[in-house]
Design a protein around this motif. Sequence first.
Motif, PDB file in Angstrom:
ATOM      1  N   GLN A 166       0.820  -1.205   0.000  1.00  0.00           N
ATOM      2  CA  GLN A 166       0.000   0.000   0.000  1.00  0.00           C
ATOM      3  C   GLN A 166       0.855   1.256   0.000  1.00  0.00           C
ATOM      4  N   ASP A 167       1.919   1.269   0.818  1.00  0.00           N
ATOM      5  CA  ASP A 167       2.786   2.445   0.881  1.00  0.00           C
ATOM      6  C   ASP A 167       3.546   2.645  -0.429  1.00  0.00           C
ATOM      7  N   ALA A 168       4.048   1.545  -1.001  1.00  0.00           N
ATOM      8  CA  ALA A 168       4.795   1.649  -2.254  1.00  0.00           C
ATOM      9  C   ALA A 168       3.891   2.094  -3.391  1.00  0.00           C
ATOM     10  N   ASP A 169       2.678   1.559  -3.425  1.00  0.00           N
ATOM     11  CA  ASP A 169       1.731   1.903  -4.476  1.00  0.00           C
ATOM     12  C   ASP A 169       1.340   3.371  -4.393  1.00  0.00           C
ATOM     13  N   GLN A 170       1.101   3.857  -3.179  1.00  0.00           N
ATOM     14  CA  GLN A 170       0.745   5.258  -3.003  1.00  0.00           C
ATOM     15  C   GLN A 170       1.920   6.170  -3.363  1.00  0.00           C
ATOM     16  N   PHE A 171       3.122   5.785  -2.956  1.00  0.00           N
ATOM     17  CA  PHE A 171       4.303   6.596  -3.273  1.00  0.00           C
ATOM     18  C   PHE A 171       4.493   6.671  -4.790  1.00  0.00           C
ATOM     19  N   ASN A 172       4.321   5.548  -5.469  1.00  0.00           N
ATOM     20  CA  ASN A 172       4.463   5.525  -6.915  1.00  0.00           C
ATOM     21  C   ASN A 172       3.415   6.398  -7.593  1.00  0.00           C
ATOM     22  N   ALA A 173       2.180   6.343  -7.106  1.00  0.00           N
ATOM     23  CA  ALA A 173       1.101   7.123  -7.708  1.00  0.00           C
ATOM     24  C   ALA A 173       1.373   8.615  -7.622  1.00  0.00           C
ATOM     25  N   ILE A 174       2.040   9.029  -6.551  1.00  0.00           N
ATOM     26  CA  ILE A 174       2.270  10.456  -6.337  1.00  0.00           C
ATOM     27  C   ILE A 174       3.618  10.919  -6.879  1.00  0.00           C
ATOM     28  N   ASN A 175       4.643  10.068  -6.763  1.00  0.00           N
ATOM     29  CA  ASN A 175       6.008  10.493  -7.071  1.00  0.00           C
ATOM     30  C   ASN A 175       6.635   9.840  -8.295  1.00  0.00           C
ATOM     31  N   GLY A 176       6.000   8.822  -8.854  1.00  0.00           N
ATOM     32  CA  GLY A 176       6.553   8.183 -10.036  1.00  0.00           C
ATOM     33  C   GLY A 176       7.455   7.006  -9.710  1.00  0.00           C
ATOM     34  N   HIS A 177       8.050   6.412 -10.775  1.00  0.00           N
ATOM     35  CA  HIS A 177       8.783   5.160 -10.688  1.00  0.00           C
ATOM     36  C   HIS A 177      10.264   5.298 -10.351  1.00  0.00           C
ATOM     37  N   GLN A 178      10.787   6.494 -10.180  1.00  0.00           N
ATOM     38  CA  GLN A 178      12.231   6.636 -10.071  1.00  0.00           C
ATOM     39  C   GLN A 178      12.813   5.830  -8.910  1.00  0.00           C
ATOM     40  N   PHE A 179      12.071   5.693  -7.822  1.00  0.00           N
ATOM     41  CA  PHE A 179      12.598   4.919  -6.697  1.00  0.00           C
ATOM     42  C   PHE A 179      12.804   3.455  -7.065  1.00  0.00           C
ATOM     43  N   ILE A 180      12.073   2.962  -8.081  1.00  0.00           N
ATOM     44  CA  ILE A 180      12.296   1.610  -8.564  1.00  0.00           C
ATOM     45  C   ILE A 180      13.679   1.514  -9.201  1.00  0.00           C
ATOM     46  N   ALA A 181      14.027   2.510 -10.016  1.00  0.00           N
ATOM     47  CA  ALA A 181      15.342   2.517 -10.645  1.00  0.00           C
ATOM     48  C   ALA A 181      16.447   2.586  -9.602  1.00  0.00           C
ATOM     49  N   ASP A 182      16.197   3.290  -8.509  1.00  0.00           N
ATOM     50  CA  ASP A 182      17.225   3.455  -7.484  1.00  0.00           C
ATOM     51  C   ASP A 182      17.457   2.186  -6.674  1.00  0.00           C
ATOM     52  N   LEU A 183      16.411   1.405  -6.426  1.00  0.00           N
ATOM     53  CA  LEU A 183      16.509   0.324  -5.452  1.00  0.00           C
ATOM     54  C   LEU A 183      16.265  -1.079  -5.992  1.00  0.00           C
ATOM     55  N   MET A 184      15.573  -1.224  -7.112  1.00  0.00           N
ATOM     56  CA  MET A 184      15.227  -2.548  -7.600  1.00  0.00           C
ATOM     57  C   MET A 184      16.459  -3.273  -8.134  1.00  0.00           C
ATOM     58  N   PRO A 185      16.652  -4.540  -7.787  1.00  0.00           N
ATOM     59  CA  PRO A 185      17.778  -5.299  -8.343  1.00  0.00           C
ATOM     60  C   PRO A 185      17.643  -5.423  -9.858  1.00  0.00           C
ATOM     61  N   LYS A 186      18.746  -5.251 -10.569  1.00  0.00           N
ATOM     62  CA  LYS A 186      18.711  -5.249 -12.035  1.00  0.00           C
ATOM     63  C   LYS A 186      18.895  -6.640 -12.637  1.00  0.00           C
ATOM     64  N   HIS A 187      19.301  -7.615 -11.830  1.00  0.00           N
ATOM     65  CA  HIS A 187      19.523  -8.952 -12.363  1.00  0.00           C
ATOM     66  C   HIS A 187      18.203  -9.706 -12.480  1.00  0.00           C
ATOM     67  N   PRO A 188      18.111 -10.631 -13.429  1.00  0.00           N
ATOM     68  CA  PRO A 188      16.892 -11.439 -13.541  1.00  0.00           C
ATOM     69  C   PRO A 188      16.618 -12.222 -12.266  1.00  0.00           C
ATOM     70  N   VAL A 189      15.346 -12.474 -12.013  1.00  0.00           N
ATOM     71  CA  VAL A 189      14.915 -13.190 -10.823  1.00  0.00           C
ATOM     72  C   VAL A 189      14.275 -14.506 -11.259  1.00  0.00           C
ATOM     73  N   TYR A 190      14.746 -15.612 -10.711  1.00  0.00           N
ATOM     74  CA  TYR A 190      14.154 -16.922 -10.994  1.00  0.00           C
ATOM     75  C   TYR A 190      12.837 -17.040 -10.228  1.00  0.00           C
ATOM     76  N   THR A 191      11.770 -17.359 -10.941  1.00  0.00           N
ATOM     77  CA  THR A 191      10.473 -17.456 -10.267  1.00  0.00           C
ATOM     78  C   THR A 191      10.434 -18.589  -9.246  1.00  0.00           C
ATOM     79  N   ALA A 192      11.294 -19.593  -9.410  1.00  0.00           N
ATOM     80  CA  ALA A 192      11.341 -20.699  -8.459  1.00  0.00           C
ATOM     81  C   ALA A 192      11.766 -20.237  -7.072  1.00  0.00           C
ATOM     82  N   MET A 193      12.386 -19.062  -6.985  1.00  0.00           N
ATOM     83  CA  MET A 193      12.839 -18.537  -5.708  1.00  0.00           C
ATOM     84  C   MET A 193      11.745 -17.744  -5.001  1.00  0.00           C
TER      85      MET A 193
END
Length: 337
Positions: free
Chosen positions: A191-218
């Motif tokens: 809820q907090d992330a969704d609200q922050f994104n709605a108001i401030n945009g996606h840039q925090f994703i670029a700052d913090l999201m891991p850039k490597h592929p993620v195995y769905t089995a994990m």
Amino acid sequence: MSFRIRAATDADLQHLYEMAKLTGGGFTNLPPDRHALRAKLDRSHAAFARVEGLVEDELFVLVLENVATGEVRGTCQIFTRVGDRHPFYSYRIGTLTQHSRELARTFRAEMLTLTTDLEGSSEVGGLFLHPGERAGGLGLLLARSRYLFIATHRARFADRILAELRGVIDEAGGSPFWDGLAGRFFGMNFQDADQFNAINGHQFIADLMPKHPVYTAMLTDTARAAIGLPHPSGRAAMRMLEHEGFRYEGYLDIFDGGPTMTARTDHVRSIAEARTDPVVTVAPGGTEALVATGTLAEFRCTFGTVAAADGGIALSLDAAAALGVAAGDRVCHVGRW
């Protein structure tokens, strides 16, 4: 009772805010925040005021109005080119195949890769219909009016179009997909992330999201089960998009894992089949249709009946009244199916 689609105005802010409070979360394009909604209206006003035809990063906000009472009972949005102001991130699901000669086995692993493949596309989104009006095809009017707006202003939109569907949300308002993946890196609940994104945009994703592929089995079982599934309330919207020619091609929303549907703009059925004709007469009879008139801030769309007539079409009286058109005016129309 007659309804029409029109451009949103400053007077609609309170209506938008009240509807935003009814969404139940996970609805990024309609946040229950007055300042964010005010900013959306300001962007929309600027887009409606610009008359040049080049594609720029713009937002058009439309509302559904009860013609008799003036009440606003729904809304929808059109983004002309995503990814200019903020990176437009999606996950794309793919498969990595590996073979072991010693074990004589082949392993296929599903992977989620963070991508900006869809940047530059147009987007239809922000559709919300008041719970008290979910009958009579008004959701269809909201959804398909956007395509007549695009057909009327084709030069303002990209050659590819997308629609993000809300993903699975649990009874507590959380997202199993977020909890199983991104939430582990952000230290924020959904809820907090969704609200922050709605108001401030996606840039925090670029700052913090891991850039490597993620195995769905994990991921957790509940997170894996949510991948590519729409929220139960969005299943009808998904079918409507598929009927228009949109397809799910493995792109996911990075927050809730909901499917992102894509299409070539000129291949969207309502756009491809739209026709523009003069109104020869106002008369009953004919086939049911969506009918639109006007450009930019004067755009209006409603249901009506259309019949072929010598030199143009005959338009039903209720549609002519809702649109404010008379014999001699031109309308854009497409069958109601």
